[in-house]
Design a protein around this motif. Structure first.
Motif, PDB file in Angstrom:
ATOM      1  N   LEU A   1     -37.825   0.017  23.277  1.00  0.00           N
ATOM      2  CA  LEU A   1     -36.676   1.352  22.805  1.00  0.00           C
ATOM      3  C   LEU A   1     -36.080   0.780  21.738  1.00  0.00           C
ATOM      4  CD1 LEU A   1     -35.966   4.338  23.149  1.00  0.00           C
ATOM      5  CD2 LEU A   1     -34.527   3.503  25.027  1.00  0.00           C
ATOM      6  N   SER A   2     -35.119  -0.460  22.139  1.00  0.00           N
ATOM      7  CA  SER A   2     -34.776  -1.264  21.185  1.00  0.00           C
ATOM      8  C   SER A   2     -35.143  -1.358  20.059  1.00  0.00           C
ATOM      9  CB  SER A   2     -33.793  -2.659  21.409  1.00  0.00           C
ATOM     10  OG  SER A   2     -35.002  -3.838  21.608  1.00  0.00           O
ATOM     11  N   ALA A   3     -36.365  -1.365  19.626  1.00  0.00           N
ATOM     12  CA  ALA A   3     -36.768  -1.507  18.293  1.00  0.00           C
ATOM     13  C   ALA A   3     -36.636  -0.448  17.320  1.00  0.00           C
ATOM     14  CB  ALA A   3     -37.843  -1.768  18.541  1.00  0.00           C
ATOM     15  N   ALA A   4     -36.968   0.677  18.398  1.00  0.00           N
ATOM     16  CA  ALA A   4     -37.624   2.369  17.799  1.00  0.00           C
ATOM     17  C   ALA A   4     -35.760   2.911  17.771  1.00  0.00           C
ATOM     18  CB  ALA A   4     -36.982   3.290  19.050  1.00  0.00           C
TER      19      ALA A   4
ATOM     20  N   GLN B   1     -33.025   0.226  16.897  1.00  0.00           N
ATOM     21  CA  GLN B   1     -33.250  -0.112  15.180  1.00  0.00           C
ATOM     22  C   GLN B   1     -33.526   0.278  14.106  1.00  0.00           C
ATOM     23  OE1 GLN B   1     -33.548  -4.745  15.436  1.00  0.00           O
ATOM     24  NE2 GLN B   1     -34.222  -4.594  13.339  1.00  0.00           N
ATOM     25  N   SER B   2     -35.188   0.737  14.079  1.00  0.00           N
ATOM     26  CA  SER B   2     -35.585   0.953  13.596  1.00  0.00           C
ATOM     27  C   SER B   2     -34.345   2.358  12.755  1.00  0.00           C
ATOM     28  CB  SER B   2     -37.137   1.731  13.908  1.00  0.00           C
ATOM     29  OG  SER B   2     -37.379   2.449  12.928  1.00  0.00           O
ATOM     30  N   ASP B   3     -34.405   3.813  13.957  1.00  0.00           N
ATOM     31  CA  ASP B   3     -33.688   4.641  13.476  1.00  0.00           C
ATOM     32  C   ASP B   3     -32.525   4.873  12.949  1.00  0.00           C
ATOM     33  OD1 ASP B   3     -34.409   7.781  13.829  1.00  0.00           O
ATOM     34  OD2 ASP B   3     -32.942   7.216  14.288  1.00  0.00           O
ATOM     35  N   LEU B   4     -31.739   3.285  13.314  1.00  0.00           N
ATOM     36  CA  LEU B   4     -29.860   3.202  12.355  1.00  0.00           C
ATOM     37  C   LEU B   4     -30.569   2.770  10.960  1.00  0.00           C
ATOM     38  CD1 LEU B   4     -28.504   2.165  14.899  1.00  0.00           C
ATOM     39  CD2 LEU B   4     -28.135   4.282  14.124  1.00  0.00           C
ATOM     40  N   GLU B   5     -31.688   1.841  10.775  1.00  0.00           N
ATOM     41  CA  GLU B   5     -31.536   1.115   9.536  1.00  0.00           C
ATOM     42  C   GLU B   5     -32.378   1.966   8.495  1.00  0.00           C
ATOM     43  OE1 GLU B   5     -34.308  -2.282   7.391  1.00  0.00           O
ATOM     44  OE2 GLU B   5     -34.658  -1.628   9.398  1.00  0.00           O
ATOM     45  N   GLN B   6     -33.678   3.092   9.073  1.00  0.00           N
ATOM     46  CA  GLN B   6     -33.770   4.262   8.628  1.00  0.00           C
ATOM     47  C   GLN B   6     -32.407   5.024   7.584  1.00  0.00           C
ATOM     48  OE1 GLN B   6     -37.515   6.520   9.707  1.00  0.00           O
ATOM     49  NE2 GLN B   6     -37.889   4.612  10.136  1.00  0.00           N
TER      50      GLN B   6
END
Length: 203
Positions: free
Chosen positions: A90-93, A95-100
């Motif tokens: 979930l942490s990777a999800a 991170q990806s969402d905030l990066e996008q």
């Protein structure tokens, strides 16, 4: 923004040189989602079981995704089981969402063109909101951050804000226990790997 996003931002802001364990953070993020869904009356707790009550009214993609994954039939799902199921990667999800969303940016370390990248927060309304909650000693955010090893200043004076909601406390306890269980697994694996290495060295 949600408590989970605020928690992720706090971990990035408060401990830039010592990354929080991704497994620990994932469990805490899953707990933060439950707490936000409790606040939105999307679910209630029956003891330690999560009982959905209504569809979420949220524009947050990941929180809506969490709500859609709730078990909708008796005997329902225990909070601890939810943490392990929902918390996987979930942490990777986040991170990806905030990066996008442009709230995280990659900064390259060193001079080599293929050196490792480091994620850094961008100054944004989301970051300001998270830091405002942190500065205000918001009890739930402080408690979740503490579980992953980030201590607020007031904790050093034994003036930690109390969480007075029984359901929220149940979730926080479950998150703490899950993180402790994960640490025990890490320690056991480290011991096993060390023993295996000793066998080879002694062969």
């Amino acid at each position: 923004m949600t408590t989970a996003r605020d928690l992720f931002i706090i971990t990035m802001d408060r401990e830039p040189d010592r990354p929080v364990g991704q497994g620990d953070l994932s469990l805490a993020l899953a707990g933060a989602e439950v707490i936000d869904l409790l606040a939105g009356e999307v679910l209630v707790l029956d003891g330690d079981r999560i009982v959905p009550t209504k569809p979420p009214a949220t524009e947050d993609r990941l929180l809506g995704e969490a709500a859609s994954e709730l078990v909708g039939e008796a005997p329902y799902e225990r909070v601890e089981d939810w943490l392990w199921r929902r918390g996987r990667d979930l942490s990777a999800a986040y991170q990806s969402d905030l990066e996008q969303a442009g709230q995280l940016t990659r900064q390259r370390r060193g001079r080599l063109p293929f050196g490792p990248d480091r994620m850094e927060l961008v100054d944004s309304p989301a970051r300001s909101r998270a830091m405002h909650r942190w500065a205000a000693d918001e009890p739930v955010l402080v408690a979740l951050a503490a579980v992953v090893g980030i201590r607020a200043e007031q904790e050093e004076t034994d003036d930690t804000p109390a969480v007075d909601d029984e359901a929220v406390t149940t979730v926080l306890v479950a998150v703490h226990d899950a993180v402790m269980e994960l640490e025990a697994v890490r320690q056991r694996r480290a011991i096993e790997n060390s023993a295996f290495a000793n066998i080879w060295r002694g062969a």
